[in-house]
Design an enzyme around this catalytic site. Sequence first.
Site, PDB file in Angstrom:
ATOM      1  N   HIS A 272      32.690  50.673  45.996  1.00  0.00           N
ATOM      2  CA  HIS A 272      33.885  49.850  46.217  1.00  0.00           C
ATOM      3  C   HIS A 272      33.994  49.507  47.702  1.00  0.00           C
ATOM      4  CE1 HIS A 272      37.991  48.415  46.147  1.00  0.00           C
ATOM      5  NE2 HIS A 272      38.095  48.639  44.855  1.00  0.00           N
ATOM      6  N   SER A 290      43.218  49.366  47.308  1.00  0.00           N
ATOM      7  CA  SER A 290      43.001  48.458  46.185  1.00  0.00           C
ATOM      8  C   SER A 290      42.330  47.156  46.590  1.00  0.00           C
ATOM      9  CB  SER A 290      44.343  48.138  45.527  1.00  0.00           C
ATOM     10  OG  SER A 290      44.209  47.089  44.604  1.00  0.00           O
ATOM     11  N   ARG A 343      32.381  43.238  44.077  1.00  0.00           N
ATOM     12  CA  ARG A 343      32.336  44.478  44.849  1.00  0.00           C
ATOM     13  C   ARG A 343      30.950  44.827  45.367  1.00  0.00           C
ATOM     14  NH1 ARG A 343      36.419  48.151  41.076  1.00  0.00           N
ATOM     15  NH2 ARG A 343      38.327  47.061  41.706  1.00  0.00           N
TER      16      ARG A 343
END
Length: 650
Positions: A272, A290, A343
């Site tokens: 991520h 996030s 990502r």
Amino acid sequence: MKLDANIPPGPLAEKWDRHKTAIKLVNPANRRKYRVLVVGSGLAGASAAATLAELGYQVQCFCFQDSPRRAHSIAAQGGINAAKNYQNDGDSVYRLFYDTIKGGDFRARESNVYRLAQVSVDIIDQCAAQGVPFAREYGGLLDNRSFGGAQVSRTFYARGQTGQQLLLGAYSALSRQIGLGQVQMFNRHEMLDLVRVPDKNGGEAHAKGIIARNLITGAIESFSGDAVLLCTGGYGNVFYLSTNAQGCNVTAAFRAYRRGAGFANPCYTQIHPTCIPVHGEQQSKLTLMSESLRNDGRVWVPKSKETAAKLRARQIKPADVPEAERDYYLERKYPSFGNLAPRDISSRAAKEACDDGRGVAPSGHGVYLDFTDALQRLGHKKIEERYSNLLEMYERITGDNPYEGPMMIYPAVHYTMGGLWVDYNLMSNVPGLFVLGEANFSDHGANRLGASALMQGLADGYFIVPYTLGDYLARTGAGAPSTDHDAFKEAHTAVNARLQKFLSIKGDESARSFHLRLGHIMWEHCGMARTAAGLQKALELIPKLREEFWQRLRVTGAEDGLNAELERAGRVADFLDFGELLCRDALDRDESCGGHFRVEHQDAEGEAVRNDEHFHNVSVWESQGENQPPIKHTEPLIYEEAHLAKRSYK
């Protein structure tokens, strides 16, 4: 090992509806005769347990946490995808399907992904009816925002707490069934083995129970059922440092693998791009920021190494770097998607910038996520409405105010796309063993798009397994075996012997220490960029570390009662074996795709180069027992609609 995907015939868009009309059903009056074991109580487990209980089945649900509310699903903060097209920007079921297939670098099973896109539209209605407080526009309509890999706004959200709010919704449904006596909840129980019992005709053994340890009393307990549902999440903690909670582990899935369940694509791990950088040697986990922040935050590093060095030394501030000297590298390299590139691509781009000496964190491993433009355009209040809890969390951890200066982020291990192999019905190759959510491999291919994890977990639990499990039960009939069966006794004895072995070693090194050392090997040789030489090195180092583990492990305390060190020892032992399997799969997959980036396979611009001739398939590994190399099987991926193409976000 038999790998029949059981994909229904007919056009792709009609497969699920046709399948639902063709499967067998269990009479409502007969459902009470069946007992279903659900292992895990996150979004997939809680939604499945609640829905099956609502249908009338007897359900026993297990979690190692003290409450289902503490399942790691709460960490998926940013949102949940659904093809509602509320923004009237051109979204559709097909577009969500294609974005997901493309995002996974054309390595997911097409039929499962299309069904996921279809079911997505029902999830939002279900959750809104449960009271999940999705963000709304001024007029009261549900709001949407964008996530990586999409050019439409299809992500529903509840500030930066979407996973938590969705889990509370599922937990409320589960609690209702617990109150009605339809669900028997076993908190603080960890599954340590799967029990397979031959069918009545002496044929293939079905999954008919589990062995679990009561983490409070230490008792080893046997549980029998007509089917077992594994909803136990992913294996990202094999890298030690990840965004997963420390308790997240691979044990339930790996024990099933040892009992014959195929493990598919273990090398597909997701990095991520939006995490707080590592800040010390003793750090035990990483914090996810996030992906939703990339809607309004711009990612950049300085263009010169000299400026980066001054920023690392805090000789200058980010605001001192003129706009002309900033490299907004995602906007430069991927203009069509910009800061919302997928990502895997965003993570590698950040690594490239830092490897070039332009990283801005003290360690050199960090880039900026800057809200300056958004604050000027939208104002402080609007940014606070969208992200306040995330920005507050960042300030508490780092001491820096993201309203006054840019955040620092760097990629970290987050999600795992590999998992136990399942067919279209979400049943593994072991009859009666169903696998839901992140624990299975089926929906994300080589890279998961943001906001799709919550979608898959709830789709599997609320809308898919209630149909497909019923079909299996109707075909096999009721009859959970007694826990006095020889298969339960054998599994119980094996679990007990393993625990005693951990306690008997009496070495001088903790399980945590071995886990940390394994994590260093995995990240160094099987992390964001992988090479054949590095993977071969890992496959030399891991067996040596495992041998040392079984000679030098120290577990304090006793088997009876609460013993966190004993719990950890079992999980680390499985991580050591599984880490070797992951590296073996990564070495075997001689291509780059999604999160699996082999340095040998990239084009002149550093983009991944797939090998569709040899690797357009699922790699499924069959265990041959401890200290024996596994056997590889493959499932060809047959595409009817999503034609193979070079993956481009430019």
